[in-house]
Structures are given as C-alpha cells and as structure tokens.
Motif scaffolding. Sequence first.
Motif, short mmCIF file in Angstrom:
data_model
loop_
_atom_site.label_atom_id
_atom_site.label_comp_id
_atom_site.label_asym_id
_atom_site.label_seq_id
_atom_site.Cartn_x
_atom_site.Cartn_y
_atom_site.Cartn_z
N ASN A 76 32.07 -3.01 18.75
CA ASN A 76 32.81 -2.21 17.77
C ASN A 76 34.01 -2.98 17.23
N LEU A 77 34.70 -3.68 18.12
CA LEU A 77 35.86 -4.47 17.70
C LEU A 77 35.43 -5.59 16.74
N ASN B 30 31.68 6.90 17.84
CA ASN B 30 31.51 6.90 19.29
C ASN B 30 31.30 8.33 19.76
N PHE C 227 40.72 8.77 13.35
CA PHE C 227 40.41 7.59 12.54
C PHE C 227 39.26 7.95 11.60
N THR D 251 43.24 4.27 9.32
CA THR D 251 42.77 3.56 10.51
C THR D 251 41.27 3.74 10.61
N ASP E 163 34.60 -4.09 13.34
CA ASP E 163 35.81 -3.70 12.60
C ASP E 163 36.49 -4.92 11.98
N GLU F 60 43.76 2.10 21.21
CA GLU F 60 44.33 0.78 20.90
C GLU F 60 44.47 -0.07 22.16
N HIS G 148 37.54 2.93 12.68
CA HIS G 148 36.93 2.57 13.96
C HIS G 148 35.46 2.99 13.93
N ASP H 206 34.25 3.47 10.48
CA ASP H 206 34.52 2.21 9.79
C ASP H 206 33.66 1.91 8.57
N THR I 64 41.31 -2.03 22.69
CA THR I 64 41.27 -3.18 21.78
C THR I 64 42.17 -4.31 22.30
N ASP J 27 36.82 3.76 23.81
CA ASP J 27 36.83 2.49 23.06
C ASP J 27 37.61 2.58 21.76
N SER J 28 37.96 3.79 21.31
CA SER J 28 38.77 3.92 20.09
C SER J 28 40.26 3.78 20.38
#
Length: 713
Positions: free
Chosen positions: A503-504, A388, A577, A383, A507, A471, A385, A580, A474, A468-469
């Motif tokens: 960030n989303l 942060n 995670f 995973t 990713d 789910e 991310h 990324d 998201t 923000d990490s």
Amino acid sequence: MAADLITRIPQRAARWSAEHPWRAILTWFVLVAAATSLAVLVPTHEAEDADYRIGQSGRADAMAQESGLTGPDTELVLLSGDRTQVPDAAREVARRMTDAEGVSEVAPPIWNDDRTSMLVSVSLADGVDDAGPLEAVTASVAADHPDLSVRQTGGLSLDEDINDQVADDLASAEVISLPVTLVLMLLAFGALIAAGIPVLLALGSVAATMGISAVVSHIVPAEPTVGSMIVLIGMAVGVDYSLFYLKREREERARGRSTLDAVEIAAQTSGHSILVSGFAVAAAMSGLFLVDFVTFTSLAMGAIIVVAVAVVGSITVLPALLVKLGRWVDRPRVPLLWRLNRRIGAGGISRRILAPVVRRPALALAGSVAAATALAVPALGMTMHASNLETLPSGIPAVETMRDVAAEFPGEGTTVTVLAQGDGSALALGELASRATRDGDFTEVPGGVTTSDDGGTSSLTLALPWPDSDERTTDAITDLRGSLAPATPDGLEWAVGGDAASNLDFDEHLSAWMPVVIGFVLLLTLVMMGVAFRSVPLALVSTALNLVSVGVAFGVLTLVFQHGWLEGALGFTSPGFVIDWIPLFVLVVLVGLSMDYHVFVTGRIRELVGRGMPTRVAVERGIRDSASVVTSAAAVMVSVFAIFATLSMLEMKMMGVALSVAILLDATIIRLVMLPAALVLLGERVWWPRRPARPTGEVVDVRLEEPELTPVA
C-alpha cells in the motif's frame, strides 16, 4: 485539416445511414449481438496477484514466489465466550477442519493475550478457491455450541463476501438506474419512443463493450471493478450522445425542415460535438495509461471502448432510426409532459440566470470563482491511502470477524515480510529481527524466519500494533527499509513486502504520477479543443474550467470522506482518508464527461458566431438554446452517479458523490455562469486567431430569428 475531418466524418456516416437505414440498423444489431456473445464465448482474463506488483514490495513478492516461500492461503476461525467451553470447541474445529476438503494443515488452537478468545488457523491446499466446505464446518460447530461465538474469516471468505456484496450493489444500481434514466428522458422529450431510443442505444453500447472487453482482457488483464465502470460511463455517455443528436433533429423539424434535412443538420452540429466529445473522453482516460498499473490500465481500456462504441452508434444507427421513424419518434406522447415541455419551451430558466451574467460578467465571474474556490480549498489537505478493513462495509460478516481477529491477535493484523536472497540470508534476517524488535515497534511472528528448500532465500515476518493506514505504520516501514534492512551483510539482495508495504509503494507511485497525469490530460484536452474549434482563448478557457471542476470534486471528496461530513446521511464511517485511486479516476472521468455538454454548448455558440452574430449575443443565445439539452444530459449523469453514492462499497460511494456533485456544479455554476461570463469579457478576442465563418456548402439554417422550439406534431 483535422477540424474539417472531424466535421466530415459524422456527416458522411449520417448520410450513408439515412440513405440505407435498414442496412445501418441491421448492421448495428448484428455487431452488438456478435460483440455481446463474446462475453459468453471468451472467458475474461482477470488480473492476478502478480499483475499488482509494484516497487520494493513487488520485488519481495516475486522473490517469495520464485523461491517457494509464498505462504498458503489461510482461513481463520475465531471462538469466544465461556472460557471453559472455548477450548473444547476449538479442538473440535481443528479436528473437523483436518478432514475437510481442500485443507492441507491445521495449526493448534491458540489463546489471545487475555485468554478471552481462541484462534484456529487453517492452511489451504494449492488451487483451492472455494471456502464453502470450511464454512460448513464452522457453521456446524457453531450450531453445536450455541452459547459460543464461532466465526470464520480469511482471504477466500473475504473475497467471496465482498464479491457477493459488490454483485448485490451493482444489481441494485442497475435496477434503479434504468427506470430513473427513462423517466428523465420522458421529462426531456415528452414522448415514449424518443425517450426510449437513447436508453436502448446506451444499453447496446454497454452490452457490446462487455463482450469486447472479454477479448481485450487477454491483452490487458481485467480489474474486477471494470464492469461497474463500463456501466457507469456507458450509460452516461450513451444517453447523452443520443440526447444531443435527437434534440437537434427535433429542433430542426420544428423549424419546418424535412426529416432527412433535419438529420443532416444534426450530423453537422451535434454529430460534430459527439465526435469531439468522444475524442476528449478517450484522451482524458488515456492519461491513466501513464501510471502503468493494472487497475488504471484496465479501467482506461474499458472506458475508451464503451465511449467508442457509443460514438459509433450515435452517428450511424441513430440517424437511420430517425429517418425510418420520421415524426413517429414523437409518439406515443405523454400528455402532461408534452404540454409541460411546450409551455416551458427552450431556455426558460437559463434566460433568468444568463441575463444578469451577461449584464455584469466581471461580477458574475468573480462570485462564481469565489464559490468554487471555497469548495476546492479543502482538497489541499487531502490524505490518500489504499483501501483496507476500515473502508469495507461493516455489514459483511467476514469483514467484522477479520477486524476482531486483528484486534485480538496482532500477529494476524498488520504485518510486513522481509525477503533476503544469498548466502547467510537466514542468519542475517535473524539478526534483523533482533534489531527490529529491540529498536523499533515490531514484534516477531512465531516461526517468523523461514528458508527455502535450496537454502538461498529466507523470509522474516514482523507484526505492527497499528492498522496499515496509521502514519506510525508508514514511518515504521520506512525506517525498516531505510536503516534496519540495509544493515544486513553485503551480497544479500533484500526487499520489504507485505500488504502494508505494498500500500505504501502504491501511494508513493501514485503521488509521483498524479501531477504528470493531470498535466497530460489538461494539455491534451487543451490541444483538442484548440484544433476542434480553431480558437486558442476558447481552448484555454475550457481547460481552466475543467481544472475548476476537478478542484471542486477533490474538495468535496476531502470534506465528505476524510472529514466525515454527511456520514449519517450517506451511511458510512469515515476512515480519515480518501481511497488512493479514486481522485485520479475521478479526474479523468470528470474531465471527459464534462466535455460532453461543454463541447455541445461551445459548438452552438461558434455556429451562431459563424452565422454573423456578435459574440455577446451568440453566447446568450447559444447557451439559452442548448440549456435544455445540457440540463437533461447533466441530470442523467448526476442521477446515475448519485445511485452509486448509495451503494455500500466505499469506493463506489466516493466515486458517486464526487462525480454527481462536481457535474451538478459544473452544469450550473460553471457552464451557466463562469463560461458565459468569461466569453462575454473576452468578446471577439475569444475567436483568435480567426473568427469562425460558415463553410461553403453547409445546409445549416442561416436565419437569425428565434426558432419555434416547441415539440412537433
């Protein structure tokens, strides 16, 4: 044609350098000095916030910038302790901050929900880039109220503390890596001058690249981490390239060759390998350009430059130094190490490993593939991310304070910003806020809807209760974009931005491009190996082994950092995670660097086949003869990367662990077991479409007897 050119370039460069050694040495020093001075004369242009814009969040940021809705930078002062004293201290902070240099506005202090902490938000004037005056106020109030906790955080405070931590980490890494590398070179050569030459040339390559990169940054903005990456890659390849060349030159002198002949033979063999390896590293790093993101573009540019400089130094100034030094390159000797090298000789350990591999190649290949697969399988559940607050070291004061602020005041934690442009934008965002807070998990931040001076653009800020990490964050952002925001009236242009949305977007962008980059890098290295060695099966085997190395690296990343293996030993807390950008960067670096000794080993095998040896014998002899070089090269890489694994920044730790473990396994299991097993199983078919032959005019020693590889007098 291309393969012949790759062979001729190092030969001609070495010949000119050997015939004009002082010119070559002086030219190198002048070029390094001139390039290094550029770092002082030309200011580095670092990447700005606008350079990181991507996807819908990038559009939102651009809309806010154009309409003047970008909020000012803020610093936050968190006060907690005795509830009767906190309000007075908070008002004192607000009063003193109002008079501080660089402050444009101070918001009234506010309580958190359970009235255990107060927060003072300080808005900074445009152009302010120093939090020092504000930190002085905070420290003064804290001194006046010793029974309270008075702490400051914010964008500037975080950046300053993180930059200080990174600088301390890199300084520590440099202090440790240089003596460690020198010790490894002493173990490899047993003589001080021979050990010092690779280290000095690598340092020269790094210094020159720093200056050249300052100029290039005005074309490709520099990522803040590019300097550490240049040191990381530059020391690894710079030392290895010199090591390959110097080892072969000493080997030929041990056979009785003159220094000049030994240098020319080293140019034909090791020089060829250095050039192919340099092209392979550059080709692998060029895959990062495909992602079209400033971080990867900057890192790729820095890596390609430092590799190019290291290659040039290795095939020009190194031959000149060897010619001028002659047998003095083996002085002064370190008696114990010198005798140890003579006693061990070449391939002492590898011979014990290779013997059973060559006898039972199918069994060896199956066993090694099973072991590598077991390490790589966890990568299937990786995973990723963005970094942060969770990934920052706990020892940084501003980080700890920001975590507490996010926990006590959710509006200062995870937020998203919706920008709308057009007539009725403010009304539309007001209705959106009602729907989002009623039907979703959002809460509206006080003063959440603001409108530009011309009334054409409006902004809405919404808060989420999770990091923000998570789910759920998201899912909430995806839902906002997919169902809530599009319900705004026609004619409005809108975009959802903010850190969590950015960030989303990153990713998703990275996930889309990752397979493309992997395919590009593997295909390019496949073509390069095929052209350089004129063998399709060898190119396919090389690519397959690279893929195995990458799988192992990704598996180790997942086990250690996502699942928390060795948290205590490595001194970190798993965020759950992998950051990324790390896997993609590790991929290209690992493929590039592992080609160093792979090219050297396969080049030696091909050379022996060209002399008339059967492939089975050439594989065993070639790997055995090159084993000491491969071991030394891998030891340098592993030690340098392992030092980065001890640093406090999690990005550096991830990079160090993944690369050091993968290269260690690559240099042992993959190159000492998988490679020879595969080549022995293929036999003479490995050289399809044409078995290598010694080109006319080569001066390479054609004797097939065992060379005397003990150090020369």
